[in-house]
Design an enzyme around this catalytic site. Structure first.
Site, PDB file in Angstrom:
ATOM      1  N   TYR A 146       9.152   6.166  45.949  1.00 51.78           N
ATOM      2  CA  TYR A 146       8.393   7.052  45.067  1.00 51.78           C
ATOM      3  C   TYR A 146       7.210   7.625  45.835  1.00 51.78           C
ATOM      4  CZ  TYR A 146       5.610   8.773  41.170  1.00 51.78           C
ATOM      5  OH  TYR A 146       4.878   9.578  40.324  1.00 51.78           O
ATOM      6  N   ASP A 241       4.053   6.541  53.547  1.00 52.58           N
ATOM      7  CA  ASP A 241       3.344   6.723  52.287  1.00 52.58           C
ATOM      8  C   ASP A 241       2.591   5.414  52.027  1.00 52.58           C
ATOM      9  OD1 ASP A 241       2.468   6.830  49.705  1.00 52.58           O
ATOM     10  OD2 ASP A 241       4.282   7.730  48.888  1.00 52.58           O
ATOM     11  N   LYS A 269      -5.202   6.032  45.746  1.00 52.12           N
ATOM     12  CA  LYS A 269      -5.584   4.830  45.003  1.00 52.12           C
ATOM     13  C   LYS A 269      -6.873   4.182  45.529  1.00 52.12           C
ATOM     14  CE  LYS A 269      -0.828   4.067  43.431  1.00 52.12           C
ATOM     15  NZ  LYS A 269      -0.684   4.422  42.043  1.00 52.12           N
TER      16      LYS A 269
HETATM   17  C1  LIG Z   1       3.812   5.086  46.919  1.00 48.00           C
HETATM   18  C2  LIG Z   1       3.207   6.157  46.048  1.00 48.00           C
HETATM   19  N1  LIG Z   1       3.056   7.380  46.550  1.00 48.00           N
HETATM   20  C3  LIG Z   1       2.499   8.371  45.832  1.00 48.00           C
HETATM   21  C4  LIG Z   1       2.074   8.159  44.540  1.00 48.00           C
HETATM   22  C5  LIG Z   1       1.472   9.275  43.740  1.00 48.00           C
HETATM   23  O1  LIG Z   1       0.124   9.072  43.548  1.00 48.00           O
HETATM   24  P1  LIG Z   1      -0.616   9.795  42.336  1.00 48.00           P
HETATM   25  O2  LIG Z   1      -0.138   9.125  41.087  1.00 48.00           O
HETATM   26  O3  LIG Z   1      -2.069   9.585  42.623  1.00 48.00           O
HETATM   27  O4  LIG Z   1      -0.231  11.236  42.395  1.00 48.00           O
HETATM   28  C6  LIG Z   1       2.198   6.892  43.976  1.00 48.00           C
HETATM   29  C7  LIG Z   1       1.729   6.624  42.606  1.00 48.00           C
HETATM   30  O5  LIG Z   1       1.850   5.563  42.070  1.00 48.00           O
HETATM   31  C8  LIG Z   1       2.805   5.865  44.740  1.00 48.00           C
HETATM   32  O6  LIG Z   1       2.997   4.635  44.230  1.00 48.00           O
END
Ligand SMILES: Cc1ncc(COP(=O)(O)O)c(C=O)c1O
Length: 434
Positions: A146, A241, A269
């Protein structure tokens, strides 16, 4: 542990208002059944309290940013002191520069940094950076990975019926069909299949993006080093990521923890301390494409954002990082997590429930299957009804967690862990009697 108290009229009215004005009565995908739904009034340390005064031990933690717990005094003080100076300026400010330095000093791949506001933006612009560098369009991501909610990210993140690799399955309505061909899907932890896809498509592959610790699945030994090797061989940028793993698995993120350094990484985060802030970081030669001096060259990445490097968020992020850097912080985070992790494993065994605890000590969950969980398809074999039941039984006992994740914080205590395990025990007893 006492069951949930009666809902106050005020909270009931707010829940009705939420249903009236917010689609599905929710802010995103997180919602709870009507009988256990609640509205948060406040958070403090490892707990949140709802409008009716019910307290929850919180393993949702705002979906991850609140690694110090809610309303940590150092963060509150830093933000309060800064607020007198304004909210945002759309230009250079001291906290953003200090945070840039702190992140670049901590993260192995980070030579330069571009701030944005959400994790989705960070992965989106990291992909654009990779495509700019290689002048190739396609990206490769992993099934079940994700990376936020933009069009490239929402491919085979949670397909109910996965397709053969490397075909992508869009996870959302409204994504242009043409993008399905731009994203190749590989199986996490399967280096042979992934390498074969990369070899076959390297001439059109602009970048590879991976959650080094995919959701809660740990990388098999050799998987990340192998991915690094094959991407390097074809000069394809490797993007980690680190929106979840950054400053969580270790001070230098997953790249320090697993010992593999990518070309680019996305952060979010924790670096915003609970405020909207994220970043693309990476190799200076790749990041230079953000330099406005390049505007006329054709190799320039247009990326601007009203809140890029917002000072209030940067101050909160800096205060969070300062606390995390103190001696023993990660040791404490891991040891509290390990106690819960091991306790859960023991209770699954005691109640003979088919399941296992999957993850690293700062972030894990129960996956209700006895089969191997090395990739998304392994997770798909779990008994989802048991998971749903588990989450809802825990919630009625004052334990708040995500649908498939439990985040640990520095604020969680051994008493929190004991109370949580008592609630888990009660929940398992009810679930096995049903
Ligand atoms: C691994 C990962 N990448 C990207 C995101 C996207 O972040 P945001 O919700 O701040 O757009 C998340 C969100 O939980 C995530 O877990």
């Amino acid at each position: 542990m006492p069951r949930r108290r009666v809902r106050s009229i005020e909270e009931q009215r707010l829940l009705e208002k939420a249903k009236r004005y917010l689609p599905g009565g929710t802010l995103g995908n997180t919602r709870f059944a009507d009988d256990v739904a609640f509205v948060v009034k406040a958070g403090q340390g490892s707990k949140v309290v709802d409008m009716s005064g019910n307290e929850y031990i919180d393993y949702l933690l705002g979906s991850g940013p609140m690694i110090l717990g809610h309303a940590h005094p150092a963060v509150v003080t830093a933000v309060r002191e800064y607020l007198e100076r304004g909210s945002t300026y759309f230009t250079l400010n001291e906290p953003a520069i200090q945070l840039a330095e702190a992140i670049c000093q901590a993260v192995p791949c980070a030579e330069k940094i571009r701030f944005c506001s959400t994790g989705s933006e960070a992965t989106f612009f990291a992909l654009r950076t990779a495509r700019t560098f290689t002048k190739k369009d396609k990206i490769l991501k992993f099934e079940g990975g994700y990376h936020g909610s933009h069009d490239y990210a929402l491919m085979s993140s949670s397909p109910n019926v996965p397709k053969d690799f490397p075909q992508a399955v869009p996870d959302s309505a409204g994504i242009p069909r043409v993008l399905e061909d731009q994203v190749l899907i590989a199986p996490f932890n399967d280096l042979d299949t992934t390498s074969a896809i990369i070899e076959r498509h390297h001439h059109e592959l602009g970048g590879v993006i991976v959650e080094p610790f995919q959701r809660i699945i740990t990388p098999r030994p050799g998987f990340l080093p192998g991915l690094r090797e094959v991407t390097q061989r074809f000069a394809i940028p490797l993007i980690f990521d680190e929106v979840v793993t950054g400053f969580r698995l270790a001070w230098g993120g997953a790249q320090e923890y697993y010992g593999v350094v990518p070309d680019l990484a996305a952060f979010g985060k924790i670096i915003g301390g609970g405020y909207p802030l994220s970043a693309v970081v990476g190799r200076a030669d790749m990041m230079e494409a953000f330099n406005p001096d390049r505007e006329v060259s054709g190799d320039f990445i247009a990326q601007t954002g009203t809140l890029n490097g917002n000072p209030v968020a940067a101050v909160a992020g800096l205060a969070t990082l300062q606390r995390l850097k103190q001696d023993g912080t990660y040791r404490q985070l891991f040891s509290t997590g390990r106690a819960l992790h091991q306790g859960l494993t023991g209770l699954l065994k005691q109640y003979g429930i088919p399941g296992q605890v999957v993850g690293e000590d700062p972030l894990f969950d129960v996956v209700f299957t006895d089969g191997p969980v090395n990739d998304y398809r392994g997770v798909l074999t779990q008994n989802r009804e048991l998971l749903r039941r588990f989450n809802s039984e825990l919630l009625t006992r004052g334990i708040l967690k995500g649908s498939s994740k439990m985040y640990m914080s520095v604020a969680h205590t051994s008493t929190d862990v004991e109370q949580t395990l008592a609630a888990v025990q009660e929940s398992f007893a009810v679930m096995t009697n049903a």
